[in-house]
Design an enzyme around this catalytic site. Structure first.
Site, short mmCIF file in Angstrom:
data_model
loop_
_atom_site.label_atom_id
_atom_site.label_comp_id
_atom_site.label_asym_id
_atom_site.label_seq_id
_atom_site.Cartn_x
_atom_site.Cartn_y
_atom_site.Cartn_z
N TRP A 84 -27.42 43.52 -44.66
CA TRP A 84 -28.73 44.19 -44.54
C TRP A 84 -29.32 43.91 -43.16
O TRP A 84 -29.43 42.74 -42.76
CB TRP A 84 -29.71 43.71 -45.62
CG TRP A 84 -31.10 44.22 -45.36
CD1 TRP A 84 -31.52 45.51 -45.45
CD2 TRP A 84 -32.22 43.44 -44.91
NE1 TRP A 84 -32.85 45.58 -45.08
CE2 TRP A 84 -33.30 44.33 -44.74
CE3 TRP A 84 -32.42 42.08 -44.62
CZ2 TRP A 84 -34.56 43.92 -44.32
CZ3 TRP A 84 -33.66 41.67 -44.20
CH2 TRP A 84 -34.73 42.58 -44.06
N GLU A 111 -26.66 47.59 -47.51
CA GLU A 111 -27.97 47.74 -48.17
C GLU A 111 -28.92 48.58 -47.33
O GLU A 111 -29.17 48.27 -46.17
CB GLU A 111 -28.58 46.36 -48.42
CG GLU A 111 -29.89 46.41 -49.21
CD GLU A 111 -30.47 45.02 -49.48
OE1 GLU A 111 -30.22 44.09 -48.68
OE2 GLU A 111 -31.20 44.86 -50.48
N LYS A 140 -32.82 50.50 -46.87
CA LYS A 140 -34.20 50.16 -47.15
C LYS A 140 -35.10 51.30 -46.69
O LYS A 140 -34.72 52.07 -45.80
CB LYS A 140 -34.57 48.87 -46.42
CG LYS A 140 -35.86 48.25 -46.91
CD LYS A 140 -36.08 46.86 -46.36
CE LYS A 140 -37.38 46.29 -46.92
NZ LYS A 140 -37.66 44.94 -46.50
N ASP A 169 -31.00 48.12 -53.85
CA ASP A 169 -32.07 47.15 -54.13
C ASP A 169 -33.22 47.90 -54.80
O ASP A 169 -33.70 48.92 -54.26
CB ASP A 169 -32.51 46.49 -52.81
CG ASP A 169 -33.58 45.42 -53.01
OD1 ASP A 169 -34.61 45.73 -53.64
OD2 ASP A 169 -33.40 44.29 -52.53
N HIS A 212 -36.29 49.20 -52.73
CA HIS A 212 -36.07 49.82 -51.42
C HIS A 212 -36.16 51.34 -51.40
O HIS A 212 -35.55 51.99 -50.56
CB HIS A 212 -34.71 49.38 -50.88
CG HIS A 212 -34.72 47.96 -50.40
ND1 HIS A 212 -33.73 47.42 -49.64
CD2 HIS A 212 -35.64 46.98 -50.55
CE1 HIS A 212 -34.01 46.16 -49.36
NE2 HIS A 212 -35.17 45.87 -49.91
N HIS A 233 -29.18 44.78 -56.13
CA HIS A 233 -30.16 43.74 -55.85
C HIS A 233 -31.28 43.93 -56.86
O HIS A 233 -32.14 44.79 -56.68
CB HIS A 233 -30.69 43.83 -54.42
CG HIS A 233 -29.93 42.96 -53.48
ND1 HIS A 233 -30.35 42.68 -52.21
CD2 HIS A 233 -28.77 42.27 -53.65
CE1 HIS A 233 -29.47 41.87 -51.63
NE2 HIS A 233 -28.51 41.62 -52.48
N ASP A 280 -44.62 46.33 -51.68
CA ASP A 280 -43.80 45.13 -51.60
C ASP A 280 -42.52 45.32 -52.41
O ASP A 280 -42.51 45.98 -53.43
CB ASP A 280 -44.58 43.92 -52.12
CG ASP A 280 -43.78 42.65 -51.91
OD1 ASP A 280 -43.23 42.49 -50.81
OD2 ASP A 280 -43.68 41.84 -52.83
N ASP A 320 -40.18 42.66 -53.25
CA ASP A 320 -39.45 41.49 -53.74
C ASP A 320 -40.21 40.63 -54.73
O ASP A 320 -40.21 39.41 -54.62
CB ASP A 320 -38.98 40.65 -52.55
CG ASP A 320 -38.06 41.44 -51.64
OD1 ASP A 320 -36.94 41.72 -52.08
OD2 ASP A 320 -38.47 41.77 -50.52
N ASP A 373 -32.71 39.32 -56.21
CA ASP A 373 -33.30 39.25 -54.87
C ASP A 373 -34.82 39.34 -54.97
O ASP A 373 -35.36 40.43 -55.10
CB ASP A 373 -32.74 40.38 -53.99
CG ASP A 373 -33.30 40.33 -52.57
OD1 ASP A 373 -33.87 39.30 -52.18
OD2 ASP A 373 -33.18 41.35 -51.85
C1 RNT Z 1 -34.72 42.75 -47.71
C2 RNT Z 1 -33.45 42.89 -48.45
C3 RNT Z 1 -32.50 41.72 -48.35
C4 RNT Z 1 -33.21 40.38 -48.36
C5 RNT Z 1 -32.29 39.19 -48.42
C6 RNT Z 1 -32.99 37.93 -48.11
O1 RNT Z 1 -35.60 43.75 -47.96
O2 RNT Z 1 -33.70 43.18 -49.77
O3 RNT Z 1 -31.55 41.82 -49.35
O4 RNT Z 1 -34.12 40.29 -49.40
O5 RNT Z 1 -31.21 39.40 -47.62
ZN ZN Z 2 -32.15 43.15 -51.21
#
Ligand code: RNT
Ligand code: ZN
Length: 421
Positions: free
Chosen positions: A184, A225, A227, A261, A264, A288, A296, A298, A328
């Site tokens: 990523w 990955e 985003k 993820d 994302h 993820h 946000d 995460d 994650d």
């Molecule tokens: C960030 C990504 C990535 C990170 C990690 C720490 O938006 O999701 O995967 O969270 O690599």
């Molecule tokens: Zn991630």
């Protein structure tokens, strides 16, 4: 085992049998499915490089709860507590910045020996290891990494990617289990750039170089990955969804796969709705598991509808084995271990709930065109007694039921983490 738990299980077994669902088989599959534990919830994504400078790359950990792990020993001690309260097959997922070296070792210099202690620990615990290049929190990541305009900067990060794939190969060798690497890059722009193509061509070229240079590496899978945006990089992301999906599909390689993820995508887009399309073209993907809240990406994984839909989809598509499931999230506002374990248990619990659904019955209705029954039954099973099966499973694995594990983690807090200054 407590009698009430055993009774609950017997009752649930009978109940599920009415729907043709085999509870013991569901437990077995759930238990054997690896879930990869991200190490970075334990120390707010800091890592152990001997350098100053905080977290960058458009991600942030907010909160100041006391007791975060300050070194690898503390992080691994905390992880032991996590492992105990998270039942089922596990892997540990570490980032390149969690290396262990005597002095400062830069990202383009890392080697397997800097991760030997992690490998020893994983082998001791019979865990697989997954890995992540760290393309952020570094002075050379301020103006892009693999897509940077500056040749020297790009070369630096390509070297990092190459070294990470070699370290992944080392982990696979040490553990005897496939190492899943997640690539990523935070590269992007606060404003919409005039030239949106050139950075993407450079990112593509950098990935090509990393993979071409490491063709000999074995038993490593590589997730790419995407985003939507990062903090301070709101308008443009080089590794967007279309870019990453395009890259993976074009490569058509047996080890380069998509990473999805949950945090994302645009707010009304969901990963659960993407899996069926991804699997039309790929044999594997990396998840993820995370939770988006407004902007946000995460938050601690909740036992919510989207998590359940993702697991439902994996079960219905028969892709539980094909999918690499990793967590994650990072929360520093509450007890980090409770955050960690809660998200992990939710992930496993949602998988169990989906394995307990009458998929064959639903598929039969669909095949026969009986969409009324398909809808009605799919609603009925939502309130089946999955909690009773979950409690039994946790009790059987000694992972703690209900308040037990929380009290135990609080004890650990009082005895250990609260004393960290
Ligand atoms: C960030 C990504 C990535 C990170 C990690 C720490 O938006 O999701 O995967 O969270 O690599
Ligand atoms: Zn991630």
């Amino acid at each position: 085992m407590e009698e009430s738990i055993l009774k609950g299980y017997e009752f649930a077994k009978e109940y599920y049998a009415k729907y043709g669902v085999d509870v013991d088989k569901a437990i077995e599959i759930c238990d054997n499915t690896p879930i990869s534990i991200h190490c970075w919830q334990g120390d707010d994504v800091n890592g152990f490089e001997k350098k100053d400078g905080g977290l960058s790359g458009g991600i942030q950990t907010t909160g100041n709860y006391p007791g975060k792990a300050r070194n690898p020993q503390e992080l691994r001690a905390d992880l032991d507590v996590v492992l105990k309260h998270f039942p089922g097959e596990k892997k540990i997922n570490i980032h390149a910045c969690y290396l262990e070296a005597d002095g400062f070792v830069d990202r383009n210099e890392i080697e397997p020996k800097h991760f030997e202690k992690w490998a020893d620990w994983a082998v001791e615990h019979n865990l697989g290891i997954d890995f992540n290049p760290t393309y952020f929190s570094h002075p050379l990541s301020e103006n892009g990494t693999l897509s940077a305009r500056d040749d020297k900067v790009r070369e630096f990060w390509v070297e990092h990617g190459i070294r990470c794939r070699r370290i992944g190969g080392y982990f696979a060798e040490r553990t005897g289990k496939t190492c899943v690497i997640n690539h990523w890059t935070p590269d992007g722009d606060k404003e919409f750039p005039i030239d949106t193509l050139s950075p993407r061509l450079r990112l593509k070229d950098s990935y090509d170089k990393i993979f071409a240079e490491t063709e000999d590496v074995k038993n490593v899978m590589d997730g790419i990955e995407s985003k939507l945006f990062g903090i301070g990089l709101e308008s443009y992301t080089v590794g967007s969804h279309e870019f990453c999906m395009g890259y993976v599909m074009k490569k058509n390689s047996d080890h380069i796969i998509m990473t999805l993820d949950c945090g994302h995508y645009h707010p009304t887009e969901v990963v659960s709705a993407k899996l069926g399309a991804v699997y039309a073209f790929s044999d594997h993907c990396l998840l993820h598991v995370s939770r988006p809240v407004r902007w946000d990406s995460d938050h601690v994984v909740n036992y919510d509808d989207e998590l359940k839909s993702i697991m439902d989809e994996l079960v219905r598509l028969d892709k539980v084995q094909a999918t690499y499931i990793a967590t994650d999230y990072f929360d520093a506002s509450i007890n980090r271990l409770i955050a960690w374990i809660t998200g992990l248990r939710n992930t496993r619990k949602a998988l169990l709930a989906s394995l307990l659904t009458p998929v064959e019955t639903l598929k039969k209705f669909e095949r026969e065109g009986d969409t009324s029954s398909r809808l009605a039954v799919s609603q009925e099973y939502k309130t089946l007694p999955v909690g009773l099966v979950w409690d039994y499973y946790c009790a059987k694995k000694g992972a703690g039921v209900g308040l037990d594990w929380i009290n135990e983690v609080k004890r650990y807090e009082a005895e250990v983490t609260a004393k960290r200054k």
